[in-house]
Design a protein around this motif. Structure first.
Motif, PDB file in Angstrom:
ATOM      1  N   ILE A  58       0.834  -1.206   0.000  1.00  0.00           N
ATOM      2  CA  ILE A  58       0.000   0.000   0.000  1.00  0.00           C
ATOM      3  C   ILE A  58       0.867   1.253   0.000  1.00  0.00           C
ATOM      4  O   ILE A  58       0.636   2.194  -0.772  1.00  0.00           O
ATOM      5  CB  ILE A  58      -0.952  -0.002   1.210  1.00  0.00           C
ATOM      6  N   ARG A  59       1.878   1.273   0.835  1.00  0.00           N
ATOM      7  CA  ARG A  59       2.690   2.482   0.961  1.00  0.00           C
ATOM      8  C   ARG A  59       3.619   2.674  -0.234  1.00  0.00           C
ATOM      9  O   ARG A  59       3.791   3.799  -0.713  1.00  0.00           O
ATOM     10  CB  ARG A  59       3.470   2.441   2.276  1.00  0.00           C
ATOM     11  N   ARG A  60       4.200   1.587  -0.737  1.00  0.00           N
ATOM     12  CA  ARG A  60       5.176   1.720  -1.811  1.00  0.00           C
ATOM     13  C   ARG A  60       4.520   1.775  -3.186  1.00  0.00           C
ATOM     14  O   ARG A  60       4.891   2.602  -4.024  1.00  0.00           O
ATOM     15  CB  ARG A  60       6.168   0.556  -1.757  1.00  0.00           C
ATOM     16  N   GLU A  61       3.557   0.880  -3.420  1.00  0.00           N
ATOM     17  CA  GLU A  61       2.963   0.790  -4.751  1.00  0.00           C
ATOM     18  C   GLU A  61       1.800   1.761  -4.937  1.00  0.00           C
ATOM     19  O   GLU A  61       1.596   2.280  -6.038  1.00  0.00           O
ATOM     20  CB  GLU A  61       2.485  -0.644  -5.017  1.00  0.00           C
ATOM     21  N   GLU A  62       1.047   2.008  -3.890  1.00  0.00           N
ATOM     22  CA  GLU A  62      -0.117   2.892  -3.991  1.00  0.00           C
ATOM     23  C   GLU A  62       0.163   4.297  -3.473  1.00  0.00           C
ATOM     24  O   GLU A  62      -0.638   5.210  -3.690  1.00  0.00           O
ATOM     25  CB  GLU A  62      -1.290   2.285  -3.214  1.00  0.00           C
ATOM     26  N   GLY A  63       1.277   4.483  -2.773  1.00  0.00           N
ATOM     27  CA  GLY A  63       1.646   5.804  -2.292  1.00  0.00           C
ATOM     28  C   GLY A  63       0.754   6.355  -1.207  1.00  0.00           C
ATOM     29  O   GLY A  63       0.603   7.574  -1.082  1.00  0.00           O
ATOM     30  N   ILE A  64       0.178   5.474  -0.400  1.00  0.00           N
ATOM     31  CA  ILE A  64      -0.724   5.883   0.686  1.00  0.00           C
ATOM     32  C   ILE A  64      -0.017   5.644   2.012  1.00  0.00           C
ATOM     33  O   ILE A  64       0.304   4.507   2.363  1.00  0.00           O
ATOM     34  CB  ILE A  64      -2.050   5.097   0.633  1.00  0.00           C
ATOM     35  N   ALA A  65       0.202   6.695   2.770  1.00  0.00           N
ATOM     36  CA  ALA A  65       0.963   6.584   4.015  1.00  0.00           C
ATOM     37  C   ALA A  65       0.119   6.074   5.172  1.00  0.00           C
ATOM     38  O   ALA A  65       0.581   5.269   5.990  1.00  0.00           O
ATOM     39  CB  ALA A  65       1.571   7.936   4.374  1.00  0.00           C
ATOM     40  N   LYS A  66      -1.119   6.548   5.265  1.00  0.00           N
ATOM     41  CA  LYS A  66      -1.980   6.179   6.387  1.00  0.00           C
ATOM     42  C   LYS A  66      -2.694   4.871   6.079  1.00  0.00           C
ATOM     43  O   LYS A  66      -3.490   4.776   5.137  1.00  0.00           O
ATOM     44  CB  LYS A  66      -3.005   7.272   6.656  1.00  0.00           C
ATOM     45  N   VAL A  67      -2.411   3.846   6.885  1.00  0.00           N
ATOM     46  CA  VAL A  67      -2.981   2.519   6.675  1.00  0.00           C
ATOM     47  C   VAL A  67      -3.588   2.030   7.978  1.00  0.00           C
ATOM     48  O   VAL A  67      -2.904   1.986   9.015  1.00  0.00           O
ATOM     49  CB  VAL A  67      -1.909   1.511   6.195  1.00  0.00           C
ATOM     50  N   GLY A  68      -4.859   1.658   7.935  1.00  0.00           N
ATOM     51  CA  GLY A  68      -5.514   1.053   9.083  1.00  0.00           C
ATOM     52  C   GLY A  68      -5.848  -0.398   8.789  1.00  0.00           C
ATOM     53  O   GLY A  68      -5.683  -0.879   7.662  1.00  0.00           O
ATOM     54  N   CYS A  69      -6.311  -1.110   9.810  1.00  0.00           N
ATOM     55  CA  CYS A  69      -6.807  -2.469   9.581  1.00  0.00           C
ATOM     56  C   CYS A  69      -8.022  -2.708  10.461  1.00  0.00           C
ATOM     57  O   CYS A  69      -8.158  -2.126  11.541  1.00  0.00           O
ATOM     58  CB  CYS A  69      -5.733  -3.524   9.835  1.00  0.00           C
ATOM     59  N   VAL A  70      -8.902  -3.571   9.974  1.00  0.00           N
ATOM     60  CA  VAL A  70     -10.066  -3.994  10.738  1.00  0.00           C
ATOM     61  C   VAL A  70     -10.240  -5.487  10.514  1.00  0.00           C
ATOM     62  O   VAL A  70     -10.195  -5.963   9.382  1.00  0.00           O
ATOM     63  CB  VAL A  70     -11.334  -3.205  10.334  1.00  0.00           C
TER      64      VAL A  70
END
Length: 236
Positions: free
Chosen positions: A111-123
Motif C-alpha cells: 500500500i505504501r510503496r505501490e499505492e503511495g498511501i501513508a496512512k494505513v488502518g486495519c479492521v
C-alpha cells in the motif's frame, strides 16, 4: 472498481492474492480488512466494497494461502462451518498468526510503496480481530480495529508495544471469548492510553457480519459507526 491482485510475500519468492476495492478519486487512506476463518468470502468482500464507497482503498489478503488458497466458506452452512474449524486448527498448528503478521506487513508495504498511501488502518473479525490486535502490537500500522477477537487475553503481554490507536469491539455473550477472558482484556487494556474497548451487552460472536444468522443489525450498525468515526479521526 474491484480486482484481485497478487502481492509479494516478505520472503521475496512467493505471492498471495488479495481482493482490492478502490474508491472513486484519490483515496483518503487505506484499510486492510482481515478475514475470519471463512476466508475472503462474500461478506469480507462486501466490507471492502463498503470502505471503498467511503473513500478508502481497501484490501483483503488471503491469509490461508499457504494451506488452501482461495477458500471461501459460509458460516451458516454446517459442513462449511466445520471445514472452517478444520482450517483454523491447521492454521493454529502451524503458528499461522506469525505467518499472517508477515502477510499483513507485506500488504502495508504494498500500500505504501505501490499505492503511495501513508496512512494505513486495519479492521479484523474473529481470527482477524486477534490479528488486528497483533498488528497494533507488532507493526507500525496507523490504526487498528478488532471485532470479537479470539485469544487476545492470552497475548496481553505484548500490549506495551502498542504505539498507535486500537479499538476492540467485545460482545459480552461471545461463546468463544468467555467472561474471564473479557475481564482479563479489560484489566490489561483499559489502562492503556492508546486502546479503547466497547462492550455489547448480550450480543454474541459474529454479530457484525454483513448478513446471515449471526448478524445483530442494531449492534452491527453501532459498532460500524464507531469504527468509521475512529478511522476518520486516526487516518486523516
Amino acid at each position: 472498481m474491484t480486482e484481485t491482485i497478487a502481492i509479494s510475500a516478505l520472503n521475496g519468492t512467493d505471492t498471495f492474492s488479495a481482493y482490492v476495492a478502490r474508491p472513486e478519486g484519490t483515496p483518503r487512506a487505506a484499510i486492510i480488512v482481515i478475514q475470519e476463518i471463512f476466508g475472503v468470502n462474500p461478506g469480507i468482500r462486501a466490507k471492502c466494497d463498503s470502505w471503498a464507497q467511503q473513500g478508502y482503498l481497501s484490501v483483503a489478503p488471503d491469509l490461508f494461502w499457504r494451506m488452501k488458497p482461495g477458500v471461501t466458506l459460509d458460516p451458516d452452512v454446517e459442513d462449511e462451518l466445520q471445514e472452517a474449524f478444520g482450517h483454523f486448527q491447521a492454521y493454529a498448528d502451524r503458528q499461522g498468526s506469525t505467518e499472517s503478521m508477515e502477510d499483513i506487513e507485506a500488504v502495508i508495504h504494498w500500500i505504501r510503496r505501490e499505492e503511495g498511501i501513508a496512512k494505513v488502518g486495519c479492521v479484523g473479525y474473529c481470527l482477524g480481530g486477534m490479528l488486528a490486535y497483533l498488528a497494533a502490537c507488532r507493526t507500525d500500522i496507523s490504526a487498528s480495529v478488532g471485532y470479537y477477537g479470539v485469544s487476545i487475553d492470552q497475548m496481553l503481554g505484548e500490549s506495551h508495544a502498542i504505539a498507535n490507536p486500537l479499538m476492540l469491539h467485545v460482545p459480552t455473550a461471545d461463546h468463544f471469548v468467555g467472561p474471564e477472558a473479557q475481564a482479563a482484556m479489560h484489566a490489561g487494556l483499559d489502562p492503556h492510553p492508546k486502546v479503547t474497548l466497547h462492550d455489547y451487552p448480550g450480543l454474541d460472536h459474529g454479530f457484525a457480519t454483513e448478513s446471515g444468522n449471526r448478524r445483530n443489525d442494531a449492534g452491527a450498525r453501532l459498532a460500524d459507526s464507531r469504527t468509521a468515526d475512529f478511522f476518520a479521526q486516526h487516518l486523516a
